[in-house]
Structures are given as C-alpha cells and as structure tokens.
Design a protein around this motif. Structure first.
Motif, mmCIF file in Angstrom:
data_model
loop_
_atom_site.group_PDB
_atom_site.id
_atom_site.type_symbol
_atom_site.label_atom_id
_atom_site.label_comp_id
_atom_site.label_asym_id
_atom_site.label_seq_id
_atom_site.Cartn_x
_atom_site.Cartn_y
_atom_site.Cartn_z
ATOM 1 N N UNK A 268 0.863 -1.172 0.000
ATOM 2 C CA UNK A 268 0.000 0.000 0.000
ATOM 3 C C UNK A 268 0.903 1.227 0.000
ATOM 4 N N UNK A 269 0.363 2.327 -0.512
ATOM 5 C CA UNK A 269 1.099 3.583 -0.453
ATOM 6 C C UNK A 269 0.154 4.706 -0.057
ATOM 7 N N UNK A 270 0.710 5.724 0.562
ATOM 8 C CA UNK A 270 -0.082 6.861 1.029
ATOM 9 C C UNK A 270 0.774 8.114 0.958
ATOM 10 N N UNK A 271 0.126 9.241 0.723
ATOM 11 C CA UNK A 271 0.824 10.512 0.746
ATOM 12 C C UNK A 271 0.963 10.967 2.206
ATOM 13 N N UNK A 272 2.086 11.578 2.469
ATOM 14 C CA UNK A 272 2.314 12.137 3.805
ATOM 15 C C UNK A 272 1.130 13.018 4.195
ATOM 16 N N UNK A 273 0.694 12.882 5.460
ATOM 17 C CA UNK A 273 -0.406 13.645 6.055
ATOM 18 C C UNK A 273 -1.799 13.101 5.706
ATOM 19 N N UNK A 274 -1.862 12.135 4.816
ATOM 20 C CA UNK A 274 -3.154 11.561 4.483
ATOM 21 C C UNK A 274 -3.437 10.313 5.313
ATOM 22 N N UNK A 275 -4.602 9.726 5.092
ATOM 23 C CA UNK A 275 -5.052 8.568 5.872
ATOM 24 C C UNK A 275 -5.022 7.312 5.012
ATOM 25 N N UNK B 20 -3.903 7.715 10.551
ATOM 26 C CA UNK B 20 -4.265 9.083 10.201
ATOM 27 C C UNK B 20 -3.024 9.966 10.182
ATOM 28 N N UNK B 21 -3.076 11.031 9.365
ATOM 29 C CA UNK B 21 -1.961 11.984 9.311
ATOM 30 C C UNK B 21 -0.636 11.232 9.145
ATOM 31 N N UNK B 22 -0.564 10.434 8.093
ATOM 32 C CA UNK B 22 0.596 9.563 7.882
ATOM 33 C C UNK B 22 1.908 10.343 7.892
ATOM 34 N N UNK B 23 2.911 9.739 8.491
ATOM 35 C CA UNK B 23 4.235 10.337 8.574
ATOM 36 C C UNK B 23 5.253 9.417 7.898
ATOM 37 N N UNK B 24 6.376 10.016 7.503
ATOM 38 C CA UNK B 24 7.405 9.233 6.818
ATOM 39 C C UNK B 24 7.860 8.055 7.674
ATOM 40 N N UNK B 25 7.859 8.248 8.981
ATOM 41 C CA UNK B 25 8.275 7.186 9.889
ATOM 42 C C UNK B 25 7.296 6.037 10.000
ATOM 43 N N UNK B 26 6.123 6.179 9.393
ATOM 44 C CA UNK B 26 5.153 5.084 9.400
ATOM 45 C C UNK B 26 5.468 4.038 8.332
ATOM 46 N N UNK B 27 6.371 4.367 7.425
ATOM 47 C CA UNK B 27 6.738 3.429 6.376
ATOM 48 C C UNK B 27 7.346 2.178 6.992
ATOM 49 N N UNK B 28 6.732 1.033 6.716
ATOM 50 C CA UNK B 28 7.156 -0.219 7.343
ATOM 51 C C UNK B 28 6.313 -1.353 6.800
ATOM 52 N N UNK B 29 6.658 -2.566 7.208
ATOM 53 C CA UNK B 29 5.796 -3.724 6.988
ATOM 54 C C UNK B 29 4.876 -3.819 8.206
#
Lengths: 112, 116
Positions: free
Chosen positions: B11-18, B80-89
C-alpha cells in the motif's frame, strides 16, 4: 531494561553445521517462543515454552530443538543446517497467554 | 486452526493523508486478541495496537485506530496523518485466549510506503 535480547544478529552457516541462537529476557515472562520470518509468509511459530522445563512444538518444528532450563533463557538449536532454514529468526516473550509479545531484534541466518 | 489474511501486499499513502490496512481472520473461538505489529527496516517488531475480542469499542492509539468487526471477522488498521516514519511492513496477528501458551498467528504482511 534490556527486554528481549537475541544473539547473534547475523550468521552464515554451511550446510550440515549446527549452531545455537541465544535468547534472553529480563521481564520475568513465563511465555517464550521462536518464530521464523520468510518473505510473503509472515511469522511462523517454531517452538514455544510456557515456563521453565516446559516446551512444545509449533507450526514448523522440524530441524530445530529448544530447551528452557531457566525463566530467562530460551535457546534455539539448529541440529544440521539446511538451505531451507535460511530465514530471519525472532524470539518473543510475553507475560501471559493473552498479552502482547515482545520481540528480540531478530537473527538473519543464511545457510549455504 | 486459525488463519489470518492480509490481502494487500503493498500500500502507499501521501504524507499527512489517511490509509487503511485490511486484515481478516478465521476462527471458531469467541475469546481472542488481535494485534497490529509494525516492522520498520530495522527489523524490530513493534506493537502498534491491541484489541480484545470481548470489547465492542475499537482500540485507538494516537494516530492509529482499528475497525473491529467481530461478526465479519475483520480487523483493519487506520493510520491518520501519515508520517514518513510510518513506512514499514505491518502485520496483523491473532492470539487465542482459550488455552495456555497460545501462539500468535500472523498474516502475510502489508508493506506500507509513505510518499513525501
């Protein structure tokens, strides 16, 4: 508080060699377990223990042995390494059967 | 035997999005626990959130929340409010409350990418 400590972090073995992955926890947890992680398969349980002196098999136990002589330590022994055992291995502990598990840092094992 | 399925390998998401990650499970038990674990590139398994099956209220931890549908056997994770540090498995996991020494059963994982 160190939590769950696994050693080594990386290891390369030749086919047929044996080795022991060490796992120690300092949280006085009764439940300890070993998982292996392979791409696309999540984590699968190898062996687990519900207390000192008590161990049981998990989903993929073949080729591995464990023992639990103390509450703190739960080593995993590979008897005769095979390329199919190339994987990342995680040790985990938990206070009870219903609580979340705390994981070690993992060991990346390559068998050539 | 219990099974856990994560149908989204990536999955992919833009920073700050849900973003919402899906998880379904199969069990005949009524009492159990569900977890989401995060595994960043460091390989460390980190607990994100936990849900007890007997609780109707969905668990929340800061920007992370779940949508637990017991009848549908669904347990999705919303970030919510995705951050770069949320990138993970991210791994969904099931644990029975019925017997001692119960194992964690994991899904296959969802690789989350956060785009700046």
């Amino acid at each position: 508080n160190a939590g769950v400590t696994q050693t080594p972090k990386f290891q390369v073995l030749k086919t047929g060699q044996s080795m022991t992955l060490q796992c120690a926890q300092d949280m006085n947890h009764e439940y300890m377990s070993w998982y292996r992680q392979d791409p696309g398969m999540g984590l699968r349980l190898i062996h687990y223990s519900v207390g000192a002196g008590i161990t049981d098999q998990g989903e993929v136990p073949n080729g591995y042995n464990v023992s639990r002589s103390t509450t703190e330590d739960f080593p995993l022994r590979l008897l005769s390494a095979a390329p199919s055992q190339t994987s990342v291995y995680f040790c985990a502990s938990s206070y009870g059967s219903y609580t979340e598990a705390f994981f070690g840092q993992g060991t990346r094992l390559t068998v050539v | 035997a219990q099974t856990v399925t994560q149908s989204q390998p990536e999955m992919s998401v833009q920073e700050a999005e849900t973003v919402t990650l899906s998880c379904t499970y199969d069990t005949s038990e009524s009492d159990y626990y569900l977890f989401w674990y995060k595994q960043p590139p460091s390989r460390q398994m980190i607990l994100v959130i936990r849900q007890e099956a007997y609780k109707q209220q969905n668990a929340t931890e800061n920007r992370f929340s779940v949508n637990f549908q017991k009848a549908a056997k669904s347990f999705s994770l919303k970030i919510s409010d995705s951050q770069l540090g949320d990138a993970a498995m991210y791994f969904c996991a099931y644990r029975s409350a019925s017997y001692s020494g119960s194992r964690l059963t994991f899904g296959e994982g969802t690789q989350l990418t956060v785009n700046p």
